[in-house]
Motif scaffolding. Sequence first.
Motif, PDB file in Angstrom:
ATOM      1  N   GLY A   1       0.780  -1.236   0.000  1.00  0.00           N
ATOM      2  CA  GLY A   1       0.000   0.000   0.000  1.00  0.00           C
ATOM      3  C   GLY A   1       0.806   1.278   0.000  1.00  0.00           C
ATOM      4  N   LEU A   2       2.084   1.198  -0.295  1.00  0.00           N
ATOM      5  CA  LEU A   2       2.885   2.425  -0.367  1.00  0.00           C
ATOM      6  C   LEU A   2       2.659   3.115  -1.709  1.00  0.00           C
ATOM      7  CD1 LEU A   2       6.353   1.272   1.027  1.00  0.00           C
ATOM      8  CD2 LEU A   2       4.682   2.723   2.173  1.00  0.00           C
ATOM      9  N   THR A   3       2.508   4.405  -1.672  1.00  0.00           N
ATOM     10  CA  THR A   3       2.483   5.204  -2.886  1.00  0.00           C
ATOM     11  C   THR A   3       3.926   5.340  -3.358  1.00  0.00           C
ATOM     12  OG1 THR A   3       0.586   6.441  -2.086  1.00  0.00           O
ATOM     13  CG2 THR A   3       1.892   7.469  -3.826  1.00  0.00           C
ATOM     14  N   THR A   4       4.169   5.162  -4.644  1.00  0.00           N
ATOM     15  CA  THR A   4       5.532   5.266  -5.158  1.00  0.00           C
ATOM     16  C   THR A   4       5.597   6.254  -6.315  1.00  0.00           C
ATOM     17  OG1 THR A   4       5.214   3.422  -6.686  1.00  0.00           O
ATOM     18  CG2 THR A   4       6.177   2.903  -4.534  1.00  0.00           C
ATOM     19  N   GLN A   5       6.784   6.789  -6.473  1.00  0.00           N
ATOM     20  CA  GLN A   5       7.095   7.638  -7.611  1.00  0.00           C
ATOM     21  C   GLN A   5       8.522   7.322  -8.021  1.00  0.00           C
ATOM     22  OE1 GLN A   5       6.099  11.725  -7.137  1.00  0.00           O
ATOM     23  NE2 GLN A   5       6.922  12.306  -9.123  1.00  0.00           N
ATOM     24  N   VAL A   6       8.761   7.152  -9.312  1.00  0.00           N
ATOM     25  CA  VAL A   6      10.103   6.857  -9.808  1.00  0.00           C
ATOM     26  C   VAL A   6      10.649   8.083 -10.523  1.00  0.00           C
ATOM     27  CG1 VAL A   6      11.498   5.374 -11.294  1.00  0.00           C
ATOM     28  CG2 VAL A   6       9.538   4.413 -10.057  1.00  0.00           C
ATOM     29  N   LEU A   7      11.861   8.481 -10.141  1.00  0.00           N
ATOM     30  CA  LEU A   7      12.565   9.568 -10.814  1.00  0.00           C
ATOM     31  C   LEU A   7      13.792   8.975 -11.484  1.00  0.00           C
ATOM     32  CD1 LEU A   7      12.534  12.262  -7.959  1.00  0.00           C
ATOM     33  CD2 LEU A   7      10.863  11.952  -9.806  1.00  0.00           C
ATOM     34  N   ASP A   8      14.038   9.374 -12.727  1.00  0.00           N
ATOM     35  CA  ASP A   8      15.156   8.812 -13.469  1.00  0.00           C
ATOM     36  C   ASP A   8      15.813   9.906 -14.299  1.00  0.00           C
ATOM     37  OD1 ASP A   8      16.379   6.060 -14.307  1.00  0.00           O
ATOM     38  OD2 ASP A   8      16.127   7.176 -16.171  1.00  0.00           O
ATOM     39  N   ASP A   9      17.132   9.808 -14.441  1.00  0.00           N
ATOM     40  CA  ASP A   9      17.875  10.838 -15.167  1.00  0.00           C
ATOM     41  C   ASP A   9      17.495  10.886 -16.645  1.00  0.00           C
ATOM     42  OD1 ASP A   9      19.349   8.284 -15.029  1.00  0.00           O
ATOM     43  OD2 ASP A   9      20.813   9.300 -16.300  1.00  0.00           O
ATOM     44  N   HIS A  10      16.894   9.846 -17.172  1.00  0.00           N
ATOM     45  CA  HIS A  10      16.436   9.877 -18.567  1.00  0.00           C
ATOM     46  C   HIS A  10      15.259  10.839 -18.741  1.00  0.00           C
ATOM     47  CE1 HIS A  10      18.634   5.982 -18.614  1.00  0.00           C
ATOM     48  NE2 HIS A  10      19.072   6.526 -19.736  1.00  0.00           N
ATOM     49  N   ASP A  11      14.602  11.179 -17.641  1.00  0.00           N
ATOM     50  CA  ASP A  11      13.468  12.103 -17.667  1.00  0.00           C
ATOM     51  C   ASP A  11      13.882  13.526 -17.336  1.00  0.00           C
ATOM     52  OD1 ASP A  11      11.796   9.886 -18.159  1.00  0.00           O
ATOM     53  OD2 ASP A  11      11.632   9.499 -16.005  1.00  0.00           O
ATOM     54  N   GLY A  12      15.169  13.752 -17.088  1.00  0.00           N
ATOM     55  CA  GLY A  12      15.677  15.068 -16.716  1.00  0.00           C
ATOM     56  C   GLY A  12      16.468  14.984 -15.429  1.00  0.00           C
ATOM     57  N   PRO A  13      17.049  16.109 -15.014  1.00  0.00           N
ATOM     58  CA  PRO A  13      17.865  16.110 -13.790  1.00  0.00           C
ATOM     59  C   PRO A  13      17.060  15.682 -12.561  1.00  0.00           C
ATOM     60  CG  PRO A  13      18.161  18.139 -15.039  1.00  0.00           C
ATOM     61  CD  PRO A  13      17.006  17.408 -15.656  1.00  0.00           C
ATOM     62  N   VAL A  14      17.491  14.596 -11.935  1.00  0.00           N
ATOM     63  CA  VAL A  14      16.750  14.022 -10.810  1.00  0.00           C
ATOM     64  C   VAL A  14      16.752  14.949  -9.604  1.00  0.00           C
ATOM     65  CG1 VAL A  14      16.657  12.101  -9.177  1.00  0.00           C
ATOM     66  CG2 VAL A  14      17.082  11.654 -11.580  1.00  0.00           C
ATOM     67  N   ALA A  15      17.878  15.587  -9.315  1.00  0.00           N
ATOM     68  CA  ALA A  15      17.927  16.484  -8.150  1.00  0.00           C
ATOM     69  C   ALA A  15      16.898  17.600  -8.282  1.00  0.00           C
ATOM     70  CB  ALA A  15      19.329  17.052  -7.969  1.00  0.00           C
ATOM     71  N   GLU A  16      16.727  18.117  -9.493  1.00  0.00           N
ATOM     72  CA  GLU A  16      15.720  19.162  -9.726  1.00  0.00           C
ATOM     73  C   GLU A  16      14.306  18.606  -9.569  1.00  0.00           C
ATOM     74  OE1 GLU A  16      16.361  21.179 -13.445  1.00  0.00           O
ATOM     75  OE2 GLU A  16      18.508  21.475 -12.998  1.00  0.00           O
ATOM     76  N   ALA A  17      14.073  17.420 -10.102  1.00  0.00           N
ATOM     77  CA  ALA A  17      12.753  16.790  -9.983  1.00  0.00           C
ATOM     78  C   ALA A  17      12.427  16.508  -8.513  1.00  0.00           C
ATOM     79  CB  ALA A  17      12.696  15.508 -10.801  1.00  0.00           C
ATOM     80  N   LEU A  18      13.438  16.088  -7.768  1.00  0.00           N
ATOM     81  CA  LEU A  18      13.239  15.818  -6.343  1.00  0.00           C
ATOM     82  C   LEU A  18      12.910  17.103  -5.597  1.00  0.00           C
ATOM     83  CD1 LEU A  18      13.292  13.644  -4.150  1.00  0.00           C
ATOM     84  CD2 LEU A  18      15.734  14.098  -3.887  1.00  0.00           C
ATOM     85  N   ALA A  19      13.626  18.169  -5.901  1.00  0.00           N
ATOM     86  CA  ALA A  19      13.351  19.460  -5.256  1.00  0.00           C
ATOM     87  C   ALA A  19      11.932  19.927  -5.581  1.00  0.00           C
ATOM     88  CB  ALA A  19      14.384  20.497  -5.683  1.00  0.00           C
ATOM     89  N   ALA A  20      11.509  19.747  -6.825  1.00  0.00           N
ATOM     90  CA  ALA A  20      10.159  20.152  -7.224  1.00  0.00           C
ATOM     91  C   ALA A  20       9.090  19.324  -6.520  1.00  0.00           C
ATOM     92  CB  ALA A  20      10.000  20.028  -8.744  1.00  0.00           C
ATOM     93  N   LEU A  21       9.399  18.070  -6.228  1.00  0.00           N
ATOM     94  CA  LEU A  21       8.482  17.197  -5.507  1.00  0.00           C
ATOM     95  C   LEU A  21       8.294  17.663  -4.062  1.00  0.00           C
ATOM     96  CD1 LEU A  21       6.825  14.559  -5.621  1.00  0.00           C
ATOM     97  CD2 LEU A  21       8.906  13.361  -4.962  1.00  0.00           C
ATOM     98  N   ALA A  22       9.325  18.324  -3.515  1.00  0.00           N
ATOM     99  CA  ALA A  22       9.299  18.857  -2.149  1.00  0.00           C
ATOM    100  C   ALA A  22       8.946  17.795  -1.106  1.00  0.00           C
ATOM    101  CB  ALA A  22       8.351  20.048  -2.049  1.00  0.00           C
ATOM    102  N   PRO A  23       9.786  16.746  -0.994  1.00  0.00           N
ATOM    103  CA  PRO A  23       9.502  15.699  -0.004  1.00  0.00           C
ATOM    104  C   PRO A  23       9.464  16.252   1.418  1.00  0.00           C
ATOM    105  CG  PRO A  23      11.332  15.076  -1.437  1.00  0.00           C
ATOM    106  CD  PRO A  23      11.023  16.515  -1.709  1.00  0.00           C
ATOM    107  N   GLY A  24       8.635  15.626   2.219  1.00  0.00           N
ATOM    108  CA  GLY A  24       8.521  16.001   3.623  1.00  0.00           C
ATOM    109  C   GLY A  24       8.798  14.815   4.520  1.00  0.00           C
TER     110      GLY A  24
END
Length: 169
Positions: free
Chosen positions: A43-66
């Motif tokens: 039941g965990l919600t998941t999201q996959v980030l990959d460098d093929h989709d763009g810079p992962v660090a930027e995508a992670l920052a935009a996701l704003a994990p808490g």
Amino acid sequence: MSSGLSSVPESVLEGATGPDVTLVVVTRTVIADAVVALAATVGLTTQVLDDHDGPVAEALAALAPGPRHAVVLTDHDAPGTAEVIRAALASGAGYVGMMGSRSRARGVFEALRAEGQTDPALEHLHVPVGLDTGGRTAGEMGLSVVAEVVAWANGKLVRAGDRSGLAAP
């Protein structure tokens, strides 16, 4: 007589959907595929980030994990790994983990400490990620990662993040 349900973990109760955690998996690998598949079963919600989709660090920052986000890097040799770890630690994610050997873990912790990361910040970083089950296949490694994230999400994770054997300064 009591039904005894109060002592049963929520995850096995009818209608339960698992911990209220989002698991962010960084880099598509066979291990990432196993993590995502197993996470879905608990039941965990998941999201996959990959460098093929763009810079992962930027995508992670935009996701704003808490605090209820777990970020797991499944490939320590992927482009931008150091930036992703820094971004994950700075993001406020409650759990950050990275696949890697103990020797790789020592190097990661040494480099982060040399950059000025403090031990309280590094307590969120789990390297090598996952419970030590001795598993070698992608499925077994995925199981160890999901088990550790679920333990963390349920407040049952008892180990400190650093299993590298590197003593605190």
